[in-house]
Design a protein around this motif. Sequence first.
Motif, PDB file in Angstrom:
ATOM      1  N   ASN A 103      10.893  -1.740  -8.292  1.00 44.23           N
ATOM      2  CA  ASN A 103       9.665  -1.627  -7.509  1.00 44.23           C
ATOM      3  C   ASN A 103       8.564  -0.976  -8.338  1.00 44.23           C
ATOM      4  O   ASN A 103       8.836  -0.259  -9.308  1.00 44.23           O
ATOM      5  CB  ASN A 103       9.891  -0.771  -6.254  1.00 44.23           C
ATOM      6  N   ILE A 104       7.331  -1.197  -7.915  1.00 44.81           N
ATOM      7  CA  ILE A 104       6.189  -0.503  -8.509  1.00 44.81           C
ATOM      8  C   ILE A 104       6.344   1.002  -8.321  1.00 44.81           C
ATOM      9  O   ILE A 104       6.120   1.795  -9.231  1.00 44.81           O
ATOM     10  CB  ILE A 104       4.876  -0.988  -7.864  1.00 44.81           C
ATOM     11  N   LEU A 105       6.748   1.402  -7.105  1.00 48.99           N
ATOM     12  CA  LEU A 105       6.912   2.808  -6.746  1.00 48.99           C
ATOM     13  C   LEU A 105       8.394   3.115  -6.580  1.00 48.99           C
ATOM     14  O   LEU A 105       9.137   2.293  -6.044  1.00 48.99           O
ATOM     15  CB  LEU A 105       6.186   3.088  -5.423  1.00 48.99           C
ATOM     16  N   LYS A 106       8.812   4.290  -7.014  1.00 43.33           N
ATOM     17  CA  LYS A 106      10.213   4.673  -6.925  1.00 43.33           C
ATOM     18  C   LYS A 106      10.524   5.539  -5.703  1.00 43.33           C
ATOM     19  O   LYS A 106      11.692   5.866  -5.465  1.00 43.33           O
ATOM     20  CB  LYS A 106      10.636   5.436  -8.189  1.00 43.33           C
ATOM     21  N   CYS A 107       9.511   5.913  -4.936  1.00 47.68           N
ATOM     22  CA  CYS A 107       9.692   6.704  -3.719  1.00 47.68           C
ATOM     23  C   CYS A 107       9.072   5.975  -2.538  1.00 47.68           C
ATOM     24  O   CYS A 107       8.083   5.257  -2.691  1.00 47.68           O
ATOM     25  CB  CYS A 107       9.030   8.081  -3.853  1.00 47.68           C
ATOM     26  N   ARG A 108       9.628   6.209  -1.355  1.00 48.10           N
ATOM     27  CA  ARG A 108       9.093   5.577  -0.152  1.00 48.10           C
ATOM     28  C   ARG A 108       7.794   6.246   0.279  1.00 48.10           C
ATOM     29  O   ARG A 108       7.752   7.465   0.473  1.00 48.10           O
ATOM     30  CB  ARG A 108      10.106   5.684   0.986  1.00 48.10           C
ATOM     31  N   PRO A 109       6.724   5.471   0.472  1.00 45.72           N
ATOM     32  CA  PRO A 109       5.494   6.038   1.038  1.00 45.72           C
ATOM     33  C   PRO A 109       5.677   6.311   2.532  1.00 45.72           C
ATOM     34  O   PRO A 109       6.438   5.605   3.208  1.00 45.72           O
ATOM     35  CB  PRO A 109       4.450   4.935   0.821  1.00 45.72           C
ATOM     36  N   PRO A 110       5.014   7.320   3.067  1.00 47.50           N
ATOM     37  CA  PRO A 110       5.134   7.622   4.497  1.00 47.50           C
ATOM     38  C   PRO A 110       4.784   6.417   5.363  1.00 47.50           C
ATOM     39  O   PRO A 110       3.818   5.691   5.096  1.00 47.50           O
ATOM     40  CB  PRO A 110       4.125   8.758   4.704  1.00 47.50           C
ATOM     41  N   GLN A 111       5.590   6.175   6.375  1.00 47.53           N
ATOM     42  CA  GLN A 111       5.374   5.069   7.310  1.00 47.53           C
ATOM     43  C   GLN A 111       5.283   3.711   6.607  1.00 47.53           C
ATOM     44  O   GLN A 111       4.661   2.768   7.103  1.00 47.53           O
ATOM     45  CB  GLN A 111       4.119   5.276   8.176  1.00 47.53           C
ATOM     46  N   ASN A 112       5.875   3.632   5.417  1.00 49.56           N
ATOM     47  CA  ASN A 112       5.886   2.373   4.653  1.00 49.56           C
ATOM     48  C   ASN A 112       4.490   1.853   4.333  1.00 49.56           C
ATOM     49  O   ASN A 112       4.292   0.654   4.171  1.00 49.56           O
ATOM     50  CB  ASN A 112       6.683   1.293   5.389  1.00 49.56           C
ATOM     51  N   ARG A 113       3.506   2.756   4.237  1.00 48.84           N
ATOM     52  CA  ARG A 113       2.154   2.311   3.877  1.00 48.84           C
ATOM     53  C   ARG A 113       2.147   1.807   2.443  1.00 48.84           C
ATOM     54  O   ARG A 113       3.086   2.023   1.669  1.00 48.84           O
ATOM     55  CB  ARG A 113       1.163   3.464   4.023  1.00 48.84           C
ATOM     56  N   ASP A 114       1.051   1.112   2.077  1.00 48.73           N
ATOM     57  CA  ASP A 114       0.899   0.645   0.706  1.00 48.73           C
ATOM     58  C   ASP A 114       0.817   1.840  -0.242  1.00 48.73           C
ATOM     59  O   ASP A 114       0.271   2.896   0.123  1.00 48.73           O
ATOM     60  CB  ASP A 114      -0.378  -0.190   0.554  1.00 48.73           C
ATOM     61  N   PRO A 115       1.319   1.685  -1.459  1.00 49.51           N
ATOM     62  CA  PRO A 115       1.168   2.769  -2.439  1.00 49.51           C
ATOM     63  C   PRO A 115      -0.304   3.052  -2.712  1.00 49.51           C
ATOM     64  O   PRO A 115      -1.124   2.130  -2.787  1.00 49.51           O
ATOM     65  CB  PRO A 115       1.841   2.211  -3.692  1.00 49.51           C
ATOM     66  N   LEU A 116      -0.640   4.328  -2.850  1.00 50.96           N
ATOM     67  CA  LEU A 116      -1.985   4.692  -3.267  1.00 50.96           C
ATOM     68  C   LEU A 116      -2.145   4.395  -4.755  1.00 50.96           C
ATOM     69  O   LEU A 116      -1.166   4.423  -5.509  1.00 50.96           O
ATOM     70  CB  LEU A 116      -2.238   6.172  -3.010  1.00 50.96           C
ATOM     71  N   PRO A 117      -3.366   4.102  -5.203  1.00 52.61           N
ATOM     72  CA  PRO A 117      -3.564   3.822  -6.634  1.00 52.61           C
ATOM     73  C   PRO A 117      -3.016   4.911  -7.543  1.00 52.61           C
ATOM     74  O   PRO A 117      -2.404   4.617  -8.579  1.00 52.61           O
ATOM     75  CB  PRO A 117      -5.086   3.691  -6.747  1.00 52.61           C
ATOM     76  N   ALA A 118      -3.220   6.181  -7.172  1.00 52.25           N
ATOM     77  CA  ALA A 118      -2.730   7.273  -8.010  1.00 52.25           C
ATOM     78  C   ALA A 118      -1.205   7.303  -8.057  1.00 52.25           C
ATOM     79  O   ALA A 118      -0.619   7.662  -9.082  1.00 52.25           O
ATOM     80  CB  ALA A 118      -3.261   8.613  -7.498  1.00 52.25           C
ATOM     81  N   GLU A 119      -0.555   6.921  -6.954  1.00 50.92           N
ATOM     82  CA  GLU A 119       0.913   6.885  -6.933  1.00 50.92           C
ATOM     83  C   GLU A 119       1.434   5.790  -7.847  1.00 50.92           C
ATOM     84  O   GLU A 119       2.371   6.013  -8.630  1.00 50.92           O
ATOM     85  CB  GLU A 119       1.392   6.671  -5.496  1.00 50.92           C
ATOM     86  N   ALA A 120       0.836   4.603  -7.743  1.00 52.75           N
ATOM     87  CA  ALA A 120       1.252   3.499  -8.605  1.00 52.75           C
ATOM     88  C   ALA A 120       1.031   3.841 -10.075  1.00 52.75           C
ATOM     89  O   ALA A 120       1.854   3.541 -10.935  1.00 52.75           O
ATOM     90  CB  ALA A 120       0.497   2.224  -8.228  1.00 52.75           C
ATOM     91  N   ALA A 121      -0.089   4.515 -10.352  1.00 51.31           N
ATOM     92  CA  ALA A 121      -0.396   4.902 -11.729  1.00 51.31           C
ATOM     93  C   ALA A 121       0.612   5.923 -12.242  1.00 51.31           C
ATOM     94  O   ALA A 121       1.033   5.885 -13.400  1.00 51.31           O
ATOM     95  CB  ALA A 121      -1.811   5.468 -11.812  1.00 51.31           C
ATOM     96  N   ALA A 122       1.029   6.852 -11.371  1.00 51.41           N
ATOM     97  CA  ALA A 122       1.978   7.891 -11.773  1.00 51.41           C
ATOM     98  C   ALA A 122       3.344   7.305 -12.108  1.00 51.41           C
ATOM     99  O   ALA A 122       4.079   7.851 -12.932  1.00 51.41           O
ATOM    100  CB  ALA A 122       2.112   8.935 -10.665  1.00 51.41           C
ATOM    101  N   CYS A 123       3.693   6.183 -11.484  1.00 51.93           N
ATOM    102  CA  CYS A 123       5.005   5.562 -11.684  1.00 51.93           C
ATOM    103  C   CYS A 123       5.000   4.494 -12.781  1.00 51.93           C
ATOM    104  O   CYS A 123       6.066   4.002 -13.158  1.00 51.93           O
ATOM    105  CB  CYS A 123       5.457   4.904 -10.377  1.00 51.93           C
ATOM    106  N   ARG A 124       3.833   4.101 -13.259  1.00 51.04           N
ATOM    107  CA  ARG A 124       3.748   2.935 -14.135  1.00 51.04           C
ATOM    108  C   ARG A 124       4.619   3.057 -15.385  1.00 51.04           C
ATOM    109  O   ARG A 124       5.270   2.095 -15.803  1.00 51.04           O
ATOM    110  CB  ARG A 124       2.297   2.669 -14.521  1.00 51.04           C
ATOM    111  N   GLY A 125       4.625   4.218 -15.995  1.00 47.20           N
ATOM    112  CA  GLY A 125       5.420   4.380 -17.207  1.00 47.20           C
ATOM    113  C   GLY A 125       6.902   4.167 -16.978  1.00 47.20           C
ATOM    114  O   GLY A 125       7.618   3.681 -17.866  1.00 47.20           O
ATOM    115  N   PHE A 126       7.392   4.539 -15.793  1.00 41.73           N
ATOM    116  CA  PHE A 126       8.794   4.302 -15.463  1.00 41.73           C
ATOM    117  C   PHE A 126       9.099   2.806 -15.430  1.00 41.73           C
ATOM    118  O   PHE A 126      10.092   2.344 -15.990  1.00 41.73           O
ATOM    119  CB  PHE A 126       9.146   4.928 -14.111  1.00 41.73           C
ATOM    120  N   LEU A 127       8.233   2.044 -14.745  1.00 43.47           N
ATOM    121  CA  LEU A 127       8.435   0.600 -14.669  1.00 43.47           C
ATOM    122  C   LEU A 127       8.316  -0.037 -16.042  1.00 43.47           C
ATOM    123  O   LEU A 127       9.105  -0.918 -16.403  1.00 43.47           O
ATOM    124  CB  LEU A 127       7.429  -0.025 -13.703  1.00 43.47           C
ATOM    125  N   ASP A 128       7.350   0.418 -16.819  1.00 36.93           N
ATOM    126  CA  ASP A 128       7.182  -0.143 -18.162  1.00 36.93           C
ATOM    127  C   ASP A 128       8.415   0.095 -19.019  1.00 36.93           C
ATOM    128  O   ASP A 128       8.811  -0.768 -19.813  1.00 36.93           O
ATOM    129  CB  ASP A 128       5.951   0.459 -18.838  1.00 36.93           C
TER     130      ASP A 128
END
Length: 205
Positions: A103-128
């Motif tokens: 996944n783009i994000l490795k943690c569940r966002p509250p109420q399954n909302r879309d990831p925030l841009p800063a959250e996706a950015a924080a996880c990007r290196g993991f996915l890469d």
Amino acid sequence: MQEDLCVAGATRSQEDLGVAGLDWAGLAARVRGCVACEVLAGARTQTVFGVGDVRGPWLFVGEAPGADEDRLGEPFVGRAGKLLDSMLAALGLKRGEGVYIANILKCRPPQNRDPLPAEAAACRGFLDRQIALVQPRVIVALGRVAAQNLLSSEIPIGKMRGQRFVYQGVPVVVTYHPAYLLRSPQEKAKAWADLKLARQVFQAG
């Protein structure tokens, strides 16, 4: 009001996260210990790292874990996961055999909302780093959120479909998220067309 506390600014690369050069075990441990996004880290049951063949030529990327994924620690479980398994079967593939799922994000966002841009950015290196370790021949982006975040694009998913993109030297094909297809079964024919395109790209590579 700021909903989450994440590292702001540019996407965090493998080097920024200190994961460049890590093997699978080291990377998984780094993800488990990540607290970059305080709201996500505080609310999660566990991180959802990824699952499957770690050198699989097919990589499927979704957006973020849901409640079932957060509980079980595996991406794409429940009804959406069963549909994804059916999509894989249509291609002659099977979860865990030649296929890696992340996944783009490795943690569940509250109420399954879309990831925030800063959250996706924080996880990007993991996915890469996962992409670098898997070395896939094709990436299938599942849904708008995954596709737009992976490709750093705001193009609507309807216009992304049917095209071949490239991310870090790997061809990318975009299709609908299985959860969307459960809500809109009339779109399954389009998703099958996308999967056939992905197979063509895979075979051409």
